[in-house]
Design an enzyme around this catalytic site. Structure first.
Site, mmCIF file in Angstrom:
data_model
loop_
_atom_site.group_PDB
_atom_site.id
_atom_site.type_symbol
_atom_site.label_atom_id
_atom_site.label_comp_id
_atom_site.label_asym_id
_atom_site.label_seq_id
_atom_site.Cartn_x
_atom_site.Cartn_y
_atom_site.Cartn_z
ATOM 1 N N CYS A 35 1.312 -1.222 -0.200
ATOM 2 C CA CYS A 35 0.103 -0.118 0.011
ATOM 3 C C CYS A 35 1.334 1.536 -0.507
ATOM 4 C CB CYS A 35 -1.020 -0.053 1.041
ATOM 5 S SG CYS A 35 -2.331 0.994 1.112
ATOM 6 N N HIS A 45 -3.389 -5.309 1.266
ATOM 7 C CA HIS A 45 -2.681 -5.570 1.523
ATOM 8 C C HIS A 45 -3.355 -6.938 1.851
ATOM 9 C CE1 HIS A 45 -3.179 -1.119 4.040
ATOM 10 N NE2 HIS A 45 -4.200 -1.693 3.237
ATOM 11 N N GLU A 68 -2.200 -8.998 4.233
ATOM 12 C CA GLU A 68 -2.194 -8.767 5.645
ATOM 13 C C GLU A 68 -3.465 -9.393 6.275
ATOM 14 O OE1 GLU A 68 -0.908 -6.341 4.497
ATOM 15 O OE2 GLU A 68 -2.146 -4.978 5.709
ATOM 16 N N SER A 79 -2.650 -14.638 31.942
ATOM 17 C CA SER A 79 -1.192 -14.538 32.720
ATOM 18 C C SER A 79 -0.904 -15.981 33.321
ATOM 19 C CB SER A 79 -2.237 -14.143 34.137
ATOM 20 O OG SER A 79 -3.315 -14.888 34.608
#
Ligand code: XMP
Length: 511
Positions: free
Chosen positions: A80, A168, A170, A227
């Protein structure tokens, strides 16, 4: 361990991190650097990708980079803005396009045998998001593909491994985007795809050893995936010097505190369970404003955590399970503040007065990558596959003031709902589910008696990141069985409703 590395130069696109993620899905290690800080050690990288940008190359404020320092030296892919930049400043021309080019388009390749398009199907769907267009290719440019509206959708520079694409690759909606990145990285740039979750674990553990040495680290476990995986990585790196603290705020799911604590102990973690339910309930007494409840819970959590952390002598580090979406939700790609809808999340949530250095081993990963890393460390699939659960727990699912009785009712309802999702094999196809206790009583009839009892709502959503979500079309038979079971078994509830709102405009939690 040495791996081939890819350099992604970031011009501020909202999709830059997605490029890194797609590259990682190809088992290739990549690093994102700002466009104005090209690393000196270019020989460390096997290929370079230029990201998109919210900026126009025609603007006075365009983001500039000295392409001569990289062009021709390393295989280069401009995406792009990257593609437009290369054209505009190297002998071609970029102009505003007459039609705004957003959304899906279909690629028409000029030649069948271009390396960039190996295994990319004819007419492949690609995703466009730009308002400028490449009118003239740069010097040496060879057009590779067009779409119905964009003549120069892809090009390369003759005699160089320099490629450029207007769309794009991605984003998921570019169907063959990952294949195209693989073609560029593996076939053209000869990058070795050997960076697996196991490699991530080994390298992160080595890096943590180096960073932390013999220091002590405290970490607040929540029972959630992030976590827990962060704790396992640190445990591998520093063993007993990791002090995990798991606080029961009295707002967890039914039996969750003991079950999860057992699981953590089984994993060999040095973990202390702290039952602070009473302290939280005291702080919440009489509060019915959602923000006030959140603040009270946050404050008590910090007090409890701080008390516990102070009992660990000479601790100098605080570990957090921050993942990449927490970072983007808190800070926009260009470093400015983004919408603060999510400011309550894990980033920056802990007190300065603890004066601890922060370590965040998962900061570059997306949720599903965290799960893969956890799996490669042998963590249990039921822990890794758990639905997200908010830090303030059931408090944001009890509307109005919170009492131990209401928590107990909601825990029972929630347990029936979640157990049934598991029994009906629906748990894994739902992104998040839970029950909400409403602040209304309604009339019912049980036996011959009139009742005036509570109403609960069930919520189950599908989502990828919690930013947008849709309600799940659970089978009627499931809803019927679950509703019956709740009303028959949970005293104090005589009505069950199912939430059929999407986010936006609703949110997932009711607060
Ligand atoms: P909303 O209600 O904003 O929720 O649509 C989006 C996602 O965020 C979770 N959530 C939280 N998670 N601490 C957390 O760790 C919080 O304070 C918090 N508030 C909401 C929510 O469960 C959903 O997955």
């Amino acid at each position: 361990m040495q791996h081939d590395k890819v350099l992604i130069l970031d011009f501020g696109s909202q999709y830059t991190q997605l490029i890194a993620r797609r590259v990682r899905e190809l088992n290739i290690y990549s690093e994102i650097h700002p466009y104005h800080k090209v690393p000196d050690q270019l020989e460390d990288y096997k290929a370079i990708i230029l990201s998109g940008s919210p900026m126009s190359v025609r603007s006075e404020k365009a983001f500039h980079i000295d392409l001569e320092q990289i062009r021709g030296k390393k295989p280069l892919l401009g995406v792009c803005y990257g593609a437009q930049y290369l054209a505009h400043f190297h002998g071609g021309e970029v102009a505003p396009s007459n039609i705004r080019e957003y959304g899906r388009a279909h690629l028409e390749m000029i030649k069948d045998d271009e390396a960039l398009f190996k295994n990319v199907s004819k007419g492949s769907q690609v995703w466009m998001s730009h308002s400028d267009t490449i009118k003239e290719l740069p010097t040496g440019g060879v057009r590779l593909a067009s779409t119905a509206d964009v003549a120069n959708a892809a090009y390369r520079i003759d005699g160089e491994d320099t490629y450029a694409i207007q769309f794009h690759p991605e984003v998921y909606h570019s169907t063959d985007g990952k294949q195209l990145l693989e073609n560029f990285l593996v076939n053209i740039a000869q990058v070795n795809p050997d960076w697996t979750p196991n490699a991530f674990v080994e390298e992160t553990v080595d890096a943590l050893k180096e960073q932390i040495g013999n220091d002590k680290v405290v970490l607040g476990l929540s029972g959630g995936v992030d976590s827990s995986v962060a704790a396992m990585l640190l445990h591998k790196a520093i063993g007993e010097n990791l002090y995990c603290i798991f606080v029961n705020n009295g707002l967890l799911r039914k039996n969750e505190f003991t079950q999860v604590l057992d699981q953590y102990e089984g994993m060999g973690l040095n973990v202390k369970g702290v039952d602070a339910s009473a302290r939280f309930m005291d702080a919440l007494a009489g509060l019915d404003d959602p923000e006030a409840k959140r603040k009270a819970i946050g404050r008590v959590f910090i007090e409890v955590f701080d008390d516990e952390a102070h009992q660990v002598q000479d601790v100098t580090w605080l570990a957090q399970g921050t993942i990449y979406p927490d970072v983007i939700e808190s800070v926009s790609a260009t470093g400015g503040p983004s919408a603060t809808i999510k400011s309550h999340h894990n980033v920056g949530g802990l007190p300065d007065f603890m004066k601890l250095k922060i370590v965040e081993p998962l900061k570059a990963l997306f949720k599903d990558e965290v799960r893969r890393v956890g799996k490669s460390m042998g963590m249990a699939s039921d822990l890794l596959g758990r639905h997200p659960f908010p830090g303030p727990g059931l408090a944001i699912r009890i509307l109005g003031d919170i009492t131990p009785e209401k928590v107990a009712i909601l825990q029972e309802v929630d347990a029936i709902f979640i157990d049934n999702l598991r029994k009906w094999n629906l748990y894994d196809s739902v992104w998040q589910a839970g029950a909400i206790l409403l602040p209304v009583n309604s009339v019912g009839v049980m036996g011959d008696e009139r009742t005036y009892e509570k109403c609960v709502a069930l919520r189950a959503v599908e989502s990828t990141d919690g930013m947008t979500a849709d309600w799940v079309n659970l089978p009627y038979e499931f809803l019927q069985a679950t509703s019956n079971e709740i009303i028959n078994k949970v005293k104090g509830v005589n009505r069950v409703v199912y939430d059929i709102s999407s986010k936006p405009p609703a949110t997932i939690e009711w607060e």
